[in-house]
Design an enzyme around this catalytic site. Structure first.
Site, short mmCIF file in Angstrom:
data_model
loop_
_atom_site.label_atom_id
_atom_site.label_comp_id
_atom_site.label_asym_id
_atom_site.label_seq_id
_atom_site.Cartn_x
_atom_site.Cartn_y
_atom_site.Cartn_z
CG HIS A 1 -1.72 1.22 1.44
ND1 HIS A 1 -3.10 1.21 1.39
CD2 HIS A 1 -1.36 2.49 1.72
CE1 HIS A 1 -3.55 2.44 1.61
NE2 HIS A 1 -2.50 3.24 1.82
CD GLU A 2 1.59 3.71 3.71
OE1 GLU A 2 1.95 4.78 3.17
OE2 GLU A 2 0.49 3.57 4.25
CG HIS B 1 0.61 6.15 -0.96
ND1 HIS B 1 -0.54 6.50 -1.65
CD2 HIS B 1 0.20 5.71 0.26
CE1 HIS B 1 -1.60 6.27 -0.88
NE2 HIS B 1 -1.17 5.78 0.28
CG ASP C 1 -4.55 6.81 0.85
OD1 ASP C 1 -4.41 5.62 0.54
OD2 ASP C 1 -3.66 7.48 1.40
CE1 TYR D 1 -6.23 4.55 3.80
CE2 TYR D 1 -7.82 6.33 3.88
CZ TYR D 1 -6.52 5.90 3.82
OH TYR D 1 -5.49 6.81 3.80
#
Length: 351
Positions: free
Chosen positions: A301-302, A305, A314, A317
């Site tokens: 996920h990170e 980015h 985002d 969620y």
């Protein structure tokens, strides 16, 4: 007997009326200087007031004004050109349901009570491209309160009728701490946290490789693809293939991991232009190694980015939100970080 029945009926009607009249409500107002010389002086105070008739337990969502993390909690527009400053702050992984269950970071407001939080916008916005001038500042007005009956988060939108105006001049950006060419592997991480991160890095590496292999070999519509990214098109497939090619080329074991975050209900965050530097927060440590909302998945996920990988946003969620987004807006789904995480975690497994 008639009197008793009538009395019971009246009591029931009154109780029903009270239940109907009880409704949660919030207002959100912004204040600050009318003009600032240099963005280092650009401070906006957000005041949230409980305008309803019941006490609200509000999550300190890092994506909103109750939290001071430098996230994209404001909508800023140049009054003459309509341009917006570049967002340079943090993008986080945060799951409201997890935060509500943990119950560690929230704000309680009784009816009529308010709270004010000051935000330093110089840490999250760069006005260089949009230029000096008069700007209108609005804020994200979506909040979550914890339902006292179910302990689940409930969305609530605050009344936010007016934007704040301020003229910005002088220095239009500030720099974070300079990047270093060679990073240490860990910052502020205990030996047990380092061990956990080594395992998470390995899990993320496996997730990235598996997702890239799957995407490479499946060049038509599949349940797995459409569940997380919506209607299959060759263009969308090409985008996701590029994203996971980039993610697969990362060496998660060589990232810099910072364990100094004090946000108890947040998983992690990154600055998209600071490749390979991940800040781990409270919810990360209690997450499983693999599976839904896992440590390995959080690193996917990170990493998505990072501008060099995919530059994801985002938009939503959680698995439910990501599935709904895939159906309603595939264009946003292919740019949504959690959608990438759940596609990679593939739990429960989809073919």
């Amino acid at each position: 007997m008639f009197s008793s029945v009538l009395r019971s009926t009246l009591v029931a009607l009154v109780a029903s009326a009270v239940a109907v009249s009880a409704a949660p409500g919030l207002s959100l107002t912004l204040s600050g200087a009318d003009k600032v010389d240099g963005v280092n002086n650009l401070k906006i105070t957000a005041t949230v007031k409980n305008t309803g008739d019941e006490t609200l337990k509000l999550l300190n969502d890092p994506r909103g004004v109750l939290n001071k993390l430098p996230t994209e909690a404001f909508r800023i527009t140049h009054d003459e050109t309509g341009a917006s400053p570049a967002f340079t702050g943090a993008r986080v992984k945060y799951v409201p349901a997890t935060a509500a269950k943990a119950g560690k970071s929230f704000t309680v407001l009784a009816p009529g009570e308010e709270i004010s939080v000051e935000h330093d916008l110089s840490t999250s916005y760069n006005f260089t491209t949009s230029g000096p001038g008069s700007y209108s500042f609005a804020a994200v007005n979506r909040f979550h309160f914890v339902d006292p009956q179910t302990s689940l988060p409930v969305e609530l939108y605050a009344d936010h009728p007016e934007a704040h105006s301020s003229a910005v001049s002088g220095t239009l950006s500030v720099s974070r701490a300079p990047k270093v060419a060679k990073r240490a592997s860990f910052n502020g991480c205990s030996s047990s946290e380092q061990s956990s991160l080594n395992s998470a890095a390995s899990a993320a590496q496996s997730y990235a490789a598996s997702a890239y292999s799957y995407t490479s070999s499946h060049t038509s519509s599949t349940t797995r693809f459409t569940t997380w990214f919506g209607t299959y098109t060759s263009a969308h497939h090409s985008t996701i293939l590029t994203h996971f090619s980039n993610l697969n080329s990362n060496s998660y074991a060589s990232y810099t991991y910072d364990c100094t975050c004090t946000e108890s209900d947040t998983y992690a965050y990154v600055y998209p232009d600071d490749f390979g530097h991940v800040y781990l927060c409270g919810a990360f440590w209690s997450a499983p190694l693999t599976g839904t909302d896992s440590k390995g998945g959080t690193l996917i996920h990170e990493s998505s980015h990072f501008t060099a990988n995919a530059g994801t946003q985002d938009y939503v969620y959680g698995q439910s939100g990501a599935k709904s987004l895939a159906q309603s807006n595939p264009t946003e789904a292919i740019a949504n970080a959690d959608s990438h995480e759940y596609y990679a975690e593939n739990n429960p497994a989809l073919s």
